[in-house]
Design a protein around this motif. Structure first.
Motif, mmCIF file in Angstrom:
data_model
loop_
_atom_site.group_PDB
_atom_site.id
_atom_site.type_symbol
_atom_site.label_atom_id
_atom_site.label_comp_id
_atom_site.label_asym_id
_atom_site.label_seq_id
_atom_site.Cartn_x
_atom_site.Cartn_y
_atom_site.Cartn_z
ATOM 1 N N LEU A 79 3.691 -1.003 26.695
ATOM 2 C CA LEU A 79 2.676 -0.595 25.781
ATOM 3 C C LEU A 79 2.115 -1.832 25.344
ATOM 4 C CD1 LEU A 79 3.763 2.319 23.537
ATOM 5 C CD2 LEU A 79 1.730 2.345 24.971
ATOM 6 N N GLY A 130 -1.609 -1.931 26.247
ATOM 7 C CA GLY A 130 -2.318 -1.536 24.823
ATOM 8 C C GLY A 130 -2.548 -2.681 23.790
ATOM 9 N N VAL A 131 -1.501 -3.485 23.319
ATOM 10 C CA VAL A 131 -1.802 -4.318 22.494
ATOM 11 C C VAL A 131 -2.774 -5.392 23.021
ATOM 12 C CG1 VAL A 131 -0.759 -6.019 20.892
ATOM 13 C CG2 VAL A 131 0.430 -4.009 21.071
ATOM 14 N N LEU A 162 -6.081 -4.910 22.879
ATOM 15 C CA LEU A 162 -6.811 -4.697 21.523
ATOM 16 C C LEU A 162 -8.084 -5.486 21.303
ATOM 17 C CD1 LEU A 162 -4.134 -3.923 18.832
ATOM 18 C CD2 LEU A 162 -5.971 -2.424 19.380
ATOM 19 N N VAL A 167 -18.212 8.908 19.871
ATOM 20 C CA VAL A 167 -17.236 10.058 20.078
ATOM 21 C C VAL A 167 -17.335 10.757 21.287
ATOM 22 C CG1 VAL A 167 -16.110 11.963 19.174
ATOM 23 C CG2 VAL A 167 -16.729 10.126 17.644
ATOM 24 N N SER A 216 -1.713 4.448 25.952
ATOM 25 C CA SER A 216 -2.812 3.655 25.149
ATOM 26 C C SER A 216 -4.203 4.041 25.147
ATOM 27 C CB SER A 216 -2.390 2.218 25.546
ATOM 28 O OG SER A 216 -1.750 2.079 26.897
ATOM 29 N N LEU A 233 -5.617 6.077 22.499
ATOM 30 C CA LEU A 233 -5.548 5.074 21.258
ATOM 31 C C LEU A 233 -6.643 4.267 21.500
ATOM 32 C CD1 LEU A 233 -1.740 4.701 20.842
ATOM 33 C CD2 LEU A 233 -3.097 6.606 19.873
ATOM 34 N N LEU A 234 -6.653 3.685 22.414
ATOM 35 C CA LEU A 234 -7.867 2.332 22.399
ATOM 36 C C LEU A 234 -9.167 3.095 22.183
ATOM 37 C CD1 LEU A 234 -6.405 0.419 25.417
ATOM 38 C CD2 LEU A 234 -6.541 -0.442 22.871
ATOM 39 N N ALA A 237 -10.039 5.717 20.718
ATOM 40 C CA ALA A 237 -10.025 6.102 19.344
ATOM 41 C C ALA A 237 -10.742 4.848 18.445
ATOM 42 C CB ALA A 237 -8.889 6.707 18.675
ATOM 43 N N MET A 238 -9.659 3.858 18.697
ATOM 44 C CA MET A 238 -10.215 2.853 18.016
ATOM 45 C C MET A 238 -11.532 1.946 18.207
ATOM 46 S SD MET A 238 -6.698 0.637 17.653
ATOM 47 C CE MET A 238 -5.440 1.112 18.920
ATOM 48 N N SER A 271 -14.179 3.911 19.242
ATOM 49 C CA SER A 271 -15.157 4.734 18.526
ATOM 50 C C SER A 271 -15.126 4.503 17.055
ATOM 51 C CB SER A 271 -14.786 6.216 18.792
ATOM 52 O OG SER A 271 -14.748 6.362 20.059
ATOM 53 N N ALA A 272 -13.882 4.265 16.428
ATOM 54 C CA ALA A 272 -13.959 3.999 14.760
ATOM 55 C C ALA A 272 -14.702 2.680 14.554
ATOM 56 C CB ALA A 272 -12.552 3.923 14.502
ATOM 57 N N VAL A 329 -10.942 12.771 23.130
ATOM 58 C CA VAL A 329 -9.838 12.589 23.220
ATOM 59 C C VAL A 329 -9.112 13.144 24.813
ATOM 60 C CG1 VAL A 329 -7.385 12.842 22.528
ATOM 61 C CG2 VAL A 329 -9.130 12.388 21.007
ATOM 62 N N TRP A 342 4.243 -5.204 17.085
ATOM 63 C CA TRP A 342 3.091 -5.207 17.767
ATOM 64 C C TRP A 342 2.748 -3.900 18.280
ATOM 65 C CZ3 TRP A 342 -1.147 -7.675 16.525
ATOM 66 C CH2 TRP A 342 -1.298 -8.965 16.150
ATOM 67 N N VAL A 343 3.464 -3.320 19.039
ATOM 68 C CA VAL A 343 3.450 -2.062 19.484
ATOM 69 C C VAL A 343 3.451 -0.934 18.452
ATOM 70 C CG1 VAL A 343 4.379 -0.315 21.053
ATOM 71 C CG2 VAL A 343 4.341 -2.815 21.638
ATOM 72 N N PHE A 358 0.201 -1.100 17.039
ATOM 73 C CA PHE A 358 -1.008 -0.536 17.919
ATOM 74 C C PHE A 358 -0.895 0.902 17.930
ATOM 75 C CE2 PHE A 358 -1.252 1.062 22.080
ATOM 76 C CZ PHE A 358 -2.643 0.920 22.491
ATOM 77 N N GLY A 409 -2.521 2.059 14.450
ATOM 78 C CA GLY A 409 -3.815 1.702 14.449
ATOM 79 C C GLY A 409 -4.541 3.036 15.241
ATOM 80 N N GLY A 410 -3.926 3.482 16.520
ATOM 81 C CA GLY A 410 -4.608 4.180 17.211
ATOM 82 C C GLY A 410 -4.645 5.582 16.636
ATOM 83 N N ILE A 411 -3.569 6.034 15.933
ATOM 84 C CA ILE A 411 -3.419 7.327 15.622
ATOM 85 C C ILE A 411 -4.443 7.084 14.004
ATOM 86 C CG2 ILE A 411 -1.757 8.987 14.109
ATOM 87 C CD1 ILE A 411 0.340 8.136 16.103
ATOM 88 N N ALA A 454 -7.075 5.367 13.660
ATOM 89 C CA ALA A 454 -8.512 5.769 14.134
ATOM 90 C C ALA A 454 -8.788 7.163 14.655
ATOM 91 C CB ALA A 454 -8.695 4.722 15.288
ATOM 92 N N LEU A 455 -7.842 7.854 14.934
ATOM 93 C CA LEU A 455 -8.181 9.115 15.389
ATOM 94 C C LEU A 455 -8.393 9.938 13.879
ATOM 95 C CD1 LEU A 455 -5.869 10.277 18.199
ATOM 96 C CD2 LEU A 455 -8.322 10.669 17.843
ATOM 97 N N VAL A 495 -9.134 8.798 11.000
ATOM 98 C CA VAL A 495 -10.664 8.590 10.461
ATOM 99 C C VAL A 495 -11.623 9.067 11.021
ATOM 100 C CG1 VAL A 495 -12.278 6.568 10.101
ATOM 101 C CG2 VAL A 495 -9.682 5.995 9.488
ATOM 102 N N LEU A 496 -11.515 9.420 12.530
ATOM 103 C CA LEU A 496 -12.575 10.123 13.008
ATOM 104 C C LEU A 496 -12.612 11.639 12.636
ATOM 105 C CD1 LEU A 496 -12.406 8.982 16.969
ATOM 106 C CD2 LEU A 496 -14.076 8.227 15.012
#
Lengths: 264, 156, 316
Positions: free
Chosen positions: A51, A55-56, A59, A99, A157, A160-161, A163-164, A166-167, A206, B9-10, B13, B16-18, B20-21, B23-24
């Motif tokens: 991850l 993922g990170v 970012l 979205v 990931s 999550l990515l 969503a980030m 879009s936000a 999603v 960090w993970v 991450f 942050g992802g959750i 953002a969801l 917030v959406l």
């Protein structure tokens, strides 16, 4: 001679058969990966490690691109909407395009070129330097130990990515629309909220990003695992990962969108 | 890379992802609105629902009070049977009327509820008697042309 | 404390491994008293049983034959070389023994098990008792030296971390790289990487060690170190070793017996001394690196005159 061979009917036929064979092999590969996911479940640390890499490390590019895409949408949307006198719908436009479409799709394209290519190169290199054979000789299944944790990390990931992305994009649209141009803040958010539906828009986005994550990770891992164990082989596989993933993302996006609109 | 930094960090991450969801869902979508509170059903019958869709808003005096839950076709009376989910906080008199309206000229269609004067309120599952169907543009234009033609006939 | 004591013990164990004059690491195996397999005398269990039996094995990739009619038997505790020029099928033979591939014909027996019959799980069970050192080490580039050596212990055992640490340090000490345990494979020289790979291969004290080209691409000093380690570690472990190589001089000093493959066939086998004194032109060319011989310098071609258009009627 080579050109002739490439263009001949026989050449095309051989290529077609080869593609079908590869597809079958890829399907078996992903089935094996799913079947040997037990190790990843028993040892979540393996997935956490991946991850970080998928993922990170993606970012920065995701957040920065999201911000810029949102800001551009803010400008373009405002420019178009003001000719109809409906600038207040800017929030709706930015949010819905991000979205529903741009968030999942652009994030997946970036993910394919950042994390997907890295995964292909890493696994291809592990194969070329006999690390995978060494693992197998130590009675450790490389699919379970190397491929499956990366697969799950990719599938986790990606949404999550997205969503980030879009936000961040909506924030970018807000920056340009409200802060810079001066669209009314209240109508920006309230119109957005009344137009964006949680299930129809956000959840569908999603779902899209999960599907894209699955596809990109699958393609990347398979290309790496299937790469010829040479320097050329690995670099070719990395290129193929980006090309195939991008095409797959766009084709899947079309299918999913068509399916989702029909489902309404 | 130290294990703990990697974990940190993970963790960031994933949070942050959750986040953002969320917030959406909360800030961008209408999750915080009507969708989550409890509701009761009402039924209304329309000759024509136009472009009404499930989950379209039900508004009274412009305020969203519920959503369209389901649309069915009654094959005996050849009319549309629309089920509305109304927020529990709002009650409407028995003689309220429902009409299918359009937001803006070409916007989405919704149901407008207008309260009546009855002292008894509608119970869950009751039918709204007075309904007004959607305005169908073709019919409207047809009517317009017909009346114009009639006008012309008068002038002669 | 404990670690230091264990490490010292290990060091002594390595140094004091039983030695006859037959398994000296520096001198070639000259003494006739040693016989063909000098180390058999020292080995413990079932001394009369061969750990590896290969009976009339053939293998082909599709229609291209790689190995034909191979017969081999390796007694427990022996160190054997499989030699041959590139493409002679020696690595394939090693893979057949490890169960990576299965023979099309014939039988491969390892430690009383017929490899041909083993399923995936059976092969993995067998491999837990094999150690293999790859051509360029094949260290896991994303793991440190320590984690590389600890890899198998963590995957296959439930040992507590403290014990794994001690074991890894002992293995690293045995190859002289205890001080490098924090380094990443990318920071190691070729020789060091090979030594770490050796420590990793012996992590679970295997009964059979397979070396795939252990000397390739090393400088003379590193080569000497690896050669020394192979003999020392094997005598300490009491393991059987198979060395696949084309570094003739190195291999002849390390092993008890040599099998020579050419074009997928077993063309010669014997003791290192027999190999040095051979009269077989094929083996002689290989052992002494002669440019031309049975393995021709020139790839198959038309006669030179024809290619240069010097033939009699040559004005076409």
């Amino acid at each position: 001679m080579a050109i002739h061979k490439g263009l001949s009917l026989r050449g095309i036929g051989a290529k077609a058969i080869d593609s079908v064979l590869r597809l079958g092999y890829a399907a078996r590969f992903i089935a094996r990966t799913a079947a040997s996911s037990g190790t990843s479940l028993r040892r979540p640390r393996l997935v956490i490690r991946e991850l970080y890499f998928t993922g990170v490390l993606s970012l920065i590019i995701i957040l920065v691109s999201g911000l810029f895409v949102g800001m551009v949408l803010g400008f373009q949307g405002y420019h178009t909407l003001q000719t109809y006198g409906s600038e207040s719908a800017l929030g709706v436009l930015v949010a819905l395009s991000l979205v529903r479409e741009l968030g999942p799709v652009v994030a997946a394209l970036l993910f394919a070129s950042r994390a997907g290519s890295a995964m292909t190169a890493e696994i291809g290199l592990m194969k070329a330097t006999e690390q995978l054979s060494a693992m197998e000789m130590m009675a450790v299944d490389p699919i379970a130990r190397v491929v499956a944790p990366r697969f799950w990390a990719g599938v986790i990931s990606m949404p999550l990515l997205a969503a980030m992305f879009s936000a961040m994009g909506i924030f970018g649209g807000y920056l340009v629309g409200v802060v810079l141009i001066g669209v009314d803040e209240g109508s920006f958010w309230s119109q957005m909220q009344s137009a964006v539906d949680f299930r129809e828009d956000i959840m569908n986005g999603v779902i899209k990003s999960v599907v894209f994550g699955f596809a990109v990770t699958w393609i990347s891992l398979f290309e790496g695992y299937d790469a010829p164990p040479t320097a050329e082989g690995v670099s070719g596989a990395t290129t193929r990962t980006v090309v195939t993933s991008s095409l797959a993302i766009l084709a899947l996006d079309f299918l999913l969108t068509a399916f989702m609109f029909r489902g309404v | 890379m130290q294990r703990s930094t990697l974990d940190l960090w993970v963790g960031l991450f994933v949070v942050g992802g959750i986040g953002a969801l969320l917030v959406l869902a909360m800030k961008v979508g209408n999750m915080s609105g009507i969708g989550v509170s409890e509701s009761y059903p009402l039924v209304a019958q329309f000759d024509n629902i136009g472009g009404l869709k499930p989950r379209a808003p039900v508004k009274s005096a412009g305020v969203v009070v519920g959503r369209v839950a389901a649309i069915q076709f009654d094959n005996e009376k050849f009319i549309a049977r629309v089920t509305l989910n109304i927020d529990k906080h709002y009650t409407f008199p028995k003689d309220s009327s429902a009409s299918i309206l359009t937001s803006g000229l070409l916007g989405e269609q919704y149901i407008g509820l207008e309260g009546g004067g009855d002292t008894v309120n509608l119970n869950p599952g009751d039918r709204i008697r007075q309904t007004q169907s959607a305005v169908v543009l073709e019919k409207l234009i047809g009517q317009f042309l017909y009346s114009k033609a009639a006008e012309g006939g008068d002038k002669k | 404390m404990l670690l230091q004591r264990m490490a010292r013990f290990w060091h002594i164990a390595v140094r004091r491994a039983p030695r006859s004059d037959c398994d000296s690491t520096i001198q070639p195996l000259k003494s006739p008293a040693c016989g063909v397999f000098p180390r058999i005398a020292r080995t413990f269990a079932v001394p009369d049983k061969n750990i590896i039996e290969i009976k009339d094995v053939s293998f082909a990739y599709g229609k291209r034959p790689i190995l034909t009619g191979i017969n081999m038997s390796i007694p427990r505790g022996a160190t054997v070389a499989i030699m041959g020029i590139s493409g002679s099928g020696k690595t394939t033979l090693l893979r057949l023994i490890a169960g990576v591939m299965k023979a099309n014909q014939g039988e491969v027996w390892v430690d009383g098990q017929r490899v041909n019959d083993l399923d995936g799980a059976g092969i993995y069970r067998l491999r837990r008792r094999l150690g293999m050192m790859f051509q360029f080490g094949a260290l896991f580039t994303d793991l440190s030296v320590f984690d590389n050596v600890a890899f198998q212990m963590r995957e296959h055992t439930d040992l507590p971390p403290a014990m794994i640490r001690d074991l890894v340090m002992m293995k690293l000490h045995a190859v002289g790289l205890r001080g490098a345990h924090r380094m990443m494979p990318a920071e190691l020289s070729g020789g060091m990487a090979r030594r770490v790979a050796l420590a990793r291969a012996i992590a679970l004290d295997p009964m059979l060690m397979l070396y795939d080209e252990p000397f390739t691409g090393l400088d003379p000093i590193a080569m000497g170190v690896i050669r020394n380690l192979i003999t020392e570690l094997n005598s300490a472990l009491g393991a059987t070793s198979i060395v696949v190589t084309h570094d003739v001089q190195e291999a002849l000093e390390v092993v008890d017996y040599v099998y020579y493959l050419s074009k997928g066939k077993m063309v010669a086998h014997g003791t290192p001394d027999e190999f040095r004194q051979t009269t077989d032109p094929l083996v002689r060319q290989f052992v002494y690196g002669e440019i031309d011989g049975p393995e021709a310098f020139h790839y198959h071609a038309r006669p030179l005159a024809e290619d240069l258009r010097l033939s009699a009627g040559g004005d076409n």
